[in-house]
Design an enzyme around this catalytic site. Structure first.
Site, short mmCIF file in Angstrom:
data_model
loop_
_atom_site.label_atom_id
_atom_site.label_comp_id
_atom_site.label_asym_id
_atom_site.label_seq_id
_atom_site.Cartn_x
_atom_site.Cartn_y
_atom_site.Cartn_z
N SER A 68 0.85 -1.18 0.00
CA SER A 68 0.00 0.00 0.00
C SER A 68 0.89 1.24 0.00
O SER A 68 1.67 1.46 0.94
CB SER A 68 -0.88 -0.01 1.25
OG SER A 68 -1.53 1.24 1.37
N HIS A 124 -1.45 -1.37 -4.18
CA HIS A 124 -2.66 -0.90 -3.49
C HIS A 124 -2.60 0.62 -3.32
O HIS A 124 -1.62 1.16 -2.78
CB HIS A 124 -2.74 -1.60 -2.14
CG HIS A 124 -3.99 -1.33 -1.38
ND1 HIS A 124 -5.17 -2.05 -1.57
CD2 HIS A 124 -4.28 -0.43 -0.41
CE1 HIS A 124 -6.11 -1.60 -0.76
NE2 HIS A 124 -5.59 -0.61 -0.04
N ASP A 129 -4.64 3.89 -1.87
CA ASP A 129 -5.71 4.34 -0.99
C ASP A 129 -6.15 5.76 -1.34
O ASP A 129 -5.42 6.72 -1.11
CB ASP A 129 -5.21 4.36 0.47
CG ASP A 129 -5.01 2.96 1.01
OD1 ASP A 129 -5.93 2.15 0.89
OD2 ASP A 129 -3.92 2.69 1.55
N MET A 133 -8.55 8.70 -0.44
CA MET A 133 -9.40 9.16 0.68
C MET A 133 -9.85 10.58 0.42
O MET A 133 -9.09 11.40 -0.11
CB MET A 133 -8.61 9.14 1.99
CG MET A 133 -8.00 7.79 2.33
SD MET A 133 -7.25 7.82 3.96
CE MET A 133 -6.38 6.25 3.96
N HIS A 154 -8.35 1.51 -3.84
CA HIS A 154 -9.26 1.36 -2.70
C HIS A 154 -9.90 2.72 -2.45
O HIS A 154 -9.26 3.62 -1.90
CB HIS A 154 -8.43 0.88 -1.49
CG HIS A 154 -9.19 0.77 -0.21
ND1 HIS A 154 -8.57 0.56 1.01
CD2 HIS A 154 -10.52 0.82 0.06
CE1 HIS A 154 -9.47 0.49 1.95
NE2 HIS A 154 -10.66 0.65 1.42
N MET A 204 -11.89 5.17 -0.57
CA MET A 204 -12.50 5.49 0.73
C MET A 204 -13.11 6.87 0.60
O MET A 204 -12.60 7.86 1.13
CB MET A 204 -11.44 5.44 1.82
CG MET A 204 -11.11 4.02 2.27
SD MET A 204 -9.55 3.93 3.14
CE MET A 204 -8.44 3.83 1.76
N MET A 232 -11.51 -4.92 5.90
CA MET A 232 -10.69 -3.97 6.67
C MET A 232 -10.39 -4.56 8.04
O MET A 232 -11.31 -4.93 8.78
CB MET A 232 -11.41 -2.62 6.82
CG MET A 232 -11.61 -1.86 5.53
SD MET A 232 -10.12 -1.63 4.54
CE MET A 232 -9.07 -0.70 5.67
N GLY A 248 -2.55 4.72 7.89
CA GLY A 248 -1.64 3.58 7.92
C GLY A 248 -1.09 3.44 9.33
O GLY A 248 -1.27 4.31 10.19
N ASP A 252 -6.74 -5.71 4.93
CA ASP A 252 -6.08 -4.40 4.83
C ASP A 252 -6.06 -3.72 6.20
O ASP A 252 -7.11 -3.40 6.74
CB ASP A 252 -6.87 -3.55 3.81
CG ASP A 252 -6.21 -2.22 3.52
OD1 ASP A 252 -5.10 -1.98 4.00
OD2 ASP A 252 -6.83 -1.41 2.79
N GLY A 298 1.15 -1.82 4.20
CA GLY A 298 1.73 -0.50 4.00
C GLY A 298 3.01 -0.32 4.77
O GLY A 298 4.12 -0.55 4.26
N SER A 299 2.87 0.05 6.06
CA SER A 299 4.07 0.39 6.82
C SER A 299 5.04 -0.79 6.96
O SER A 299 6.25 -0.60 6.91
CB SER A 299 3.71 0.96 8.19
OG SER A 299 2.49 0.48 8.64
C1 DX5 Z 1 -6.01 2.23 5.73
C2 DX5 Z 1 -5.63 1.86 4.32
C3 DX5 Z 1 -4.56 0.84 4.25
C4 DX5 Z 1 -3.25 1.28 4.85
C5 DX5 Z 1 -2.68 0.08 5.52
O1 DX5 Z 1 -7.18 2.93 5.73
O2 DX5 Z 1 -6.74 1.35 3.63
O3 DX5 Z 1 -4.36 0.36 2.93
O4 DX5 Z 1 -2.34 1.76 3.91
O5 DX5 Z 1 -1.55 0.47 6.18
P1 DX5 Z 1 -0.80 -0.46 7.24
O6 DX5 Z 1 -0.41 -1.71 6.51
O7 DX5 Z 1 0.35 0.38 7.67
O8 DX5 Z 1 -1.78 -0.75 8.34
ZN ZN Z 2 -6.40 0.32 1.68
#
Ligand code: DX5
Ligand code: ZN
Length: 228
Positions: free
Chosen positions: A11, A35, A37, A39, A68, A70, A139, A146, A177, A199-200
């Site tokens: 991500s 991926h 995100d 938002m 994705h 959001m 989710m 993240g 996710d 992600g992280s």
């Molecule tokens: C959160 C996002 C995720 C996010 C996950 O709302 O949809 O895709 O990047 O990040 P990590 O893996 O750091 O939880």
């Molecule tokens: Zn996501």
């Protein structure tokens, strides 16, 4: 029986956005999906990147794009992301009262369809539509940021969705996710998830490519198989 392979979807929210393309290049060879995100500051309390960033990356990255959304009113954005060539577009089921119409719309525009569910959203909302989608995005944190901690209470939902998919004979991706790392990855895979959005955990690693390869080896050595 569903037979989707294990996929890793880094991500980009977890990447250093100041050098985004460099960051993506670190995972391009070993990842399966990218991926992204999106938002809007309304559906979730954060704003990230949008269509222009996706347009700039498309053509420079050899990975399918997994967008994705959001956002409120996801129907407003689908055509534009599909036209850019995003292979997967996921919308939140909480963001629309017409999921069936949106599924058709995404398909008409040529992308694959994903449906995302917040942690507190029950899986029964997928009744009647499961055979019409390509991916369910479960989710495992409340969306918006993240680096949050994985919510273990979501594990039974992954299992229920995986069982329903098997029962209905639909071969879909089950993605998770939020808060996925080496430890939580094993838990979700046991319950039937096959797409790990990370992600992280990936982008904070000194060698993201190697991390992906090692994780895939580890999970397949443990006999990764969907739970029945
Ligand atoms: C959160 C996002 C995720 C996010 C996950 O709302 O949809 O895709 O990047 O990040 P990590 O893996 O750091 O939880
Ligand atoms: Zn996501």
């Amino acid at each position: 029986m569903t037979s989707q392979k294990l996929k890793i979807a880094p991500s980009i929210l977890g990447a250093d956005l100041g050098c985004l393309l460099n960051e993506v290049k670190k995972v391009e060879k070993d990842a399966d999906l990218l991926h992204i995100d999106v938002m809007d500051g309304h559906f979730v309390p954060n704003i990230t990147f949008g269509l222009n960033v996706v347009k700039s990356l498309k053509g420079k990255v050899n990975l399918p794009f997994d967008v994705h959304l959001m956002v409120e009113e996801p129907e407003r954005w689908i055509e534009a992301f599909a036209e850019v060539g995003c292979e997967f577009i996921s919308f939140h089921i909480e963001a629309t009262v017409h999921p069936g119409r949106l599924i058709n719309y995404i398909r008409e525009k040529g992308s694959r369809v994903g449906i995302a569910l917040n942690p507190a959203t029950p899986e029964c909302l997928l009744n009647y539509i499961l055979p019409r989608v390509d991916m369910i995005l479960v989710m495992t944190v409340n969306p918006g940021f993240g680096g949050q901690d994985f919510l273990p209470e979501v594990l039974p939902k992954i299992r229920t969705i995986s069982r329903s998919a098997e029962k209905e004979g639909v071969d879909i991706d089950i993605a998770v996710d939020g808060g996925i790392n080496e430890v939580t990855a094993e838990k979700v895979v046991k319950e039937g998830a096959n797409v790990l959005v990370m992600g992280s955990y990936i982008f904070k690693s000194p060698d993201p490519g190697k991390l992906i390869v090692n994780l895939k080896n580890k999970l397949s050595n443990r006999g990764f198989k969907r739970r029945k």
